[in-house]
Design a protein around this motif. Structure first.
Motif, PDB file in Angstrom:
ATOM      1  N   UNK A  17      -9.998  14.099   6.948  1.00 38.82           N
ATOM      2  CA  UNK A  17      -8.566  14.379   6.914  1.00 38.82           C
ATOM      3  C   UNK A  17      -7.992  14.211   5.496  1.00 38.82           C
ATOM      4  N   UNK A  18      -8.896  14.197   4.511  1.00 36.91           N
ATOM      5  CA  UNK A  18      -8.500  14.127   3.103  1.00 36.91           C
ATOM      6  C   UNK A  18      -7.513  12.978   2.840  1.00 36.91           C
ATOM      7  N   UNK A  19      -7.923  11.748   3.155  1.00 34.51           N
ATOM      8  CA  UNK A  19      -6.985  10.626   2.980  1.00 34.51           C
ATOM      9  C   UNK A  19      -6.689  10.373   1.511  1.00 34.51           C
ATOM     10  N   UNK A  20      -5.488   9.856   1.259  1.00 39.06           N
ATOM     11  CA  UNK A  20      -5.120   9.509  -0.121  1.00 39.06           C
ATOM     12  C   UNK A  20      -5.889   8.282  -0.593  1.00 39.06           C
ATOM     13  N   UNK A  21      -6.210   7.388   0.344  1.00 39.87           N
ATOM     14  CA  UNK A  21      -6.967   6.170   0.028  1.00 39.87           C
ATOM     15  C   UNK A  21      -8.136   6.055   0.996  1.00 39.87           C
ATOM     16  N   UNK A  22      -9.323   5.901   0.439  1.00 40.10           N
ATOM     17  CA  UNK A  22     -10.532   5.701   1.232  1.00 40.10           C
ATOM     18  C   UNK A  22     -10.942   4.239   1.086  1.00 40.10           C
TER      19      UNK A  22
ATOM     20  N   UNK B 184       2.110   2.863  10.748  1.00 39.90           N
ATOM     21  CA  UNK B 184       1.889   4.305  10.934  1.00 39.90           C
ATOM     22  C   UNK B 184       1.979   5.029   9.595  1.00 39.90           C
ATOM     23  N   UNK B 185       3.014   4.686   8.804  1.00 45.20           N
ATOM     24  CA  UNK B 185       3.218   5.341   7.510  1.00 45.20           C
ATOM     25  C   UNK B 185       2.058   5.068   6.559  1.00 45.20           C
ATOM     26  N   UNK B 186       1.450   3.881   6.670  1.00 42.25           N
ATOM     27  CA  UNK B 186       0.335   3.516   5.786  1.00 42.25           C
ATOM     28  C   UNK B 186      -0.988   4.077   6.309  1.00 42.25           C
ATOM     29  N   UNK B 187      -1.279   3.841   7.587  1.00 38.26           N
ATOM     30  CA  UNK B 187      -2.610   4.155   8.117  1.00 38.26           C
ATOM     31  C   UNK B 187      -2.890   5.654   8.186  1.00 38.26           C
ATOM     32  N   UNK B 188      -1.858   6.473   8.339  1.00 35.29           N
ATOM     33  CA  UNK B 188      -2.118   7.923   8.396  1.00 35.29           C
ATOM     34  C   UNK B 188      -2.582   8.468   7.053  1.00 35.29           C
ATOM     35  N   UNK B 189      -2.416   7.671   5.982  1.00 33.36           N
ATOM     36  CA  UNK B 189      -2.825   8.107   4.643  1.00 33.36           C
ATOM     37  C   UNK B 189      -4.138   7.463   4.200  1.00 33.36           C
ATOM     38  N   UNK B 190      -4.770   6.689   5.122  1.00 35.08           N
ATOM     39  CA  UNK B 190      -5.995   5.940   4.794  1.00 35.08           C
ATOM     40  C   UNK B 190      -7.168   6.453   5.629  1.00 35.08           C
TER      41      UNK B 190
ATOM     42  N   UNK C 242     -10.481  12.536  16.789  1.00 33.06           N
ATOM     43  CA  UNK C 242      -9.898  12.038  15.534  1.00 33.06           C
ATOM     44  C   UNK C 242      -8.917  13.055  14.952  1.00 33.06           C
ATOM     45  N   UNK C 243      -9.246  14.324  15.080  1.00 31.16           N
ATOM     46  CA  UNK C 243      -8.395  15.393  14.552  1.00 31.16           C
ATOM     47  C   UNK C 243      -6.979  15.313  15.121  1.00 31.16           C
ATOM     48  N   UNK C 244      -6.868  14.882  16.387  1.00 29.28           N
ATOM     49  CA  UNK C 244      -5.562  14.818  17.054  1.00 29.28           C
ATOM     50  C   UNK C 244      -4.602  13.855  16.356  1.00 29.28           C
ATOM     51  N   UNK C 245      -5.142  12.884  15.617  1.00 32.84           N
ATOM     52  CA  UNK C 245      -4.303  11.882  14.950  1.00 32.84           C
ATOM     53  C   UNK C 245      -3.943  12.281  13.517  1.00 32.84           C
ATOM     54  N   UNK C 246      -4.584  13.334  13.001  1.00 42.21           N
ATOM     55  CA  UNK C 246      -4.426  13.658  11.579  1.00 42.21           C
ATOM     56  C   UNK C 246      -4.080  15.135  11.381  1.00 42.21           C
ATOM     57  N   UNK C 247      -2.818  15.428  11.069  1.00 38.43           N
ATOM     58  CA  UNK C 247      -2.410  16.819  10.850  1.00 38.43           C
ATOM     59  C   UNK C 247      -3.178  17.491   9.710  1.00 38.43           C
TER      60      UNK C 247
ATOM     61  N   UNK D 142       0.873  -1.174   0.000  1.00 39.73           N
ATOM     62  CA  UNK D 142       0.000   0.000   0.000  1.00 39.73           C
ATOM     63  C   UNK D 142       0.912   1.227   0.000  1.00 39.73           C
ATOM     64  N   UNK D 143       0.800   2.068  -1.016  1.00 40.95           N
ATOM     65  CA  UNK D 143       1.754   3.175  -1.232  1.00 40.95           C
ATOM     66  C   UNK D 143       3.183   2.636  -1.320  1.00 40.95           C
ATOM     67  N   UNK D 144       3.319   1.412  -1.825  1.00 41.39           N
ATOM     68  CA  UNK D 144       4.633   0.793  -1.960  1.00 41.39           C
ATOM     69  C   UNK D 144       5.185   0.213  -0.674  1.00 41.39           C
ATOM     70  N   UNK D 145       4.415   0.265   0.411  1.00 37.89           N
ATOM     71  CA  UNK D 145       4.879  -0.186   1.730  1.00 37.89           C
ATOM     72  C   UNK D 145       4.112  -1.425   2.179  1.00 37.89           C
ATOM     73  N   UNK D 146       4.722  -2.176   3.109  1.00 38.34           N
ATOM     74  CA  UNK D 146       4.050  -3.304   3.747  1.00 38.34           C
ATOM     75  C   UNK D 146       3.260  -2.758   4.938  1.00 38.34           C
ATOM     76  N   UNK D 147       1.921  -2.858   4.918  1.00 39.20           N
ATOM     77  CA  UNK D 147       1.127  -2.266   5.999  1.00 39.20           C
ATOM     78  C   UNK D 147       1.328  -2.927   7.361  1.00 39.20           C
ATOM     79  N   UNK D 148       1.848  -4.157   7.389  1.00 40.54           N
ATOM     80  CA  UNK D 148       2.142  -4.825   8.662  1.00 40.54           C
ATOM     81  C   UNK D 148       3.443  -4.272   9.248  1.00 40.54           C
TER      82      UNK D 148
END
Length: 210
Positions: free
Chosen positions: A148-153, A74-80, A102-107, A64-70
């Protein structure tokens, strides 16, 4: 930047004797709505859980985004943004408290967009989650997933059990969330007409196979 936001390669998962996923390969392209259609129990939710990193691939690979989500949750889920069929929301919170939490987790949280969605849905943000109808919970869950305007919904049966008007409102909000800024959505449904109306690409899954 890769055109594929999600790439599953020969992904398999067994529960006991049964294959929930059997050698699944699937690509989800950036900037499109990708529908995943299949009967209940066909493997849709299991696939989504692998994309979220909630399940680890037994064989094959998930990127996902070229990364292993396991390995890189953090790098994957903040974009979902994610809406589950169960709509697990904290019962004791008010809607406005859930938004702040929820806002506290998403810049990238966009409060104006969240307020606009709540207004469009006709939701009172001073109400407690436990006092909301099933349709209202789905609307709150979707607002949390997209504000939070995620890249992937990622949406697992987003309109399950909802009446026609609420279904339409939620699906329109999903389309808009994706159309804005070329974002990507993958949503599962057992309702073929819904998938057909919403999707740029469709994958059909049956007994764990695409």
């Amino acid at each position: 930047m890769s055109e594929d936001v999600v790439e599953l390669t020969n992904l398999s998962r067994q529960f006991g004797e049964m294959f929930a996923l059997d050698g699944v390969s699937l690509q989800v392209r950036r900037g499109y709505v990708h529908g995943l259609v299949g009967a209940n129990g066909s493997g849709k939710t299991t696939m989504i859980k692998h994309i979220l990193g909630l399940l680890k691939a037994e064989s094959g690979s998930v990127r996902v985004f070229g990364l292993d989500p396991v390995r890189d949750p953090v790098a994957v889920l903040r974009r979902i943004g994610y809406l589950s069929e169960e709509r697990e929301l904290p019962e004791w919170m008010r809607v406005d408290e859930l938004m702040r939490y929820t806002q506290a987790f998403h810049p990238n949280w966009n409060q104006a967009y969240a307020d606009e969605l709540l207004t469009n849905f006709g939701l009172d943000d001073s109400k407690r989650i436990k006092d909301l109808s099933k349709g209202m919970r789905a609307q709150v869950g979707l607002t949390v997933a997209v504000a939070h305007r995620p890249e992937l919904l990622l949406l697992d049966e987003p309109s399950s059990g909802l009446d026609a008007v609420v279904r339409r409102d939620i699906l329109n909000a999903i389309v808009r969330a994706v159309a804005d800024d070329g974002r990507t959505a993958l949503f599962s449904s057992h309702l073929l007409d819904e998938v057909e109306r919403m999707s740029d690409y469709v994958s059909m899954i049956d007994r764990g196979r695409v």
